[in-house]
Design a protein around this motif. Sequence first.
Motif, PDB file in Angstrom:
ATOM      1  N   GLY A   1       0.817  -1.215   0.000  1.00  0.00           N
ATOM      2  CA  GLY A   1       0.000   0.000   0.000  1.00  0.00           C
ATOM      3  C   GLY A   1       0.848   1.261   0.000  1.00  0.00           C
ATOM      4  O   GLY A   1       0.535   2.238  -0.683  1.00  0.00           O
TER       5      GLY A   1
ATOM      6  N   GLY B   1       0.972   4.172  -2.826  1.00  0.00           N
ATOM      7  CA  GLY B   1       0.791   5.585  -2.504  1.00  0.00           C
ATOM      8  C   GLY B   1       1.962   6.444  -2.946  1.00  0.00           C
ATOM      9  O   GLY B   1       1.778   7.531  -3.495  1.00  0.00           O
TER      10      GLY B   1
ATOM     11  N   ALA C   1       1.505   9.237  -5.931  1.00  0.00           N
ATOM     12  CA  ALA C   1       1.308  10.539  -5.283  1.00  0.00           C
ATOM     13  C   ALA C   1       1.256  11.682  -6.286  1.00  0.00           C
ATOM     14  O   ALA C   1       0.365  12.539  -6.220  1.00  0.00           O
ATOM     15  CB  ALA C   1       2.409  10.779  -4.255  1.00  0.00           C
TER      16      ALA C   1
END
Length: 102
Positions: A79, A83, A87
């Motif tokens: 995860g 991310g 981003a």
Amino acid sequence: MTSLADRLYLAFDPGITPKGGGLPGLSVLKSVVSSINMFGIIAVVGALAVSLAVWAWGHHTGGHQAEANGKKGATVAAGAALGLGAANGIVAFFSALGSQVQ
């Protein structure tokens, strides 16, 4: 019938939009943030490798707690990698979405 976007008005529009190159040192700041992102991705790769090793060790030795912790670590690391990698795209998407409101 008008859509919600047609009926949506800001109470006050200050007329401020993001401008690249407005401050000195912007290129340095971009370089620093990119380097921090790279260090984060490298750390996540290490965390994923350790978590997968703990998961495998726990599975083969019958250590159910270690196996569960390895699975949890692998999920969190995956995860975090998602991310960190997404981003820039997430910020660009929502930044462009906000500029479409009239």
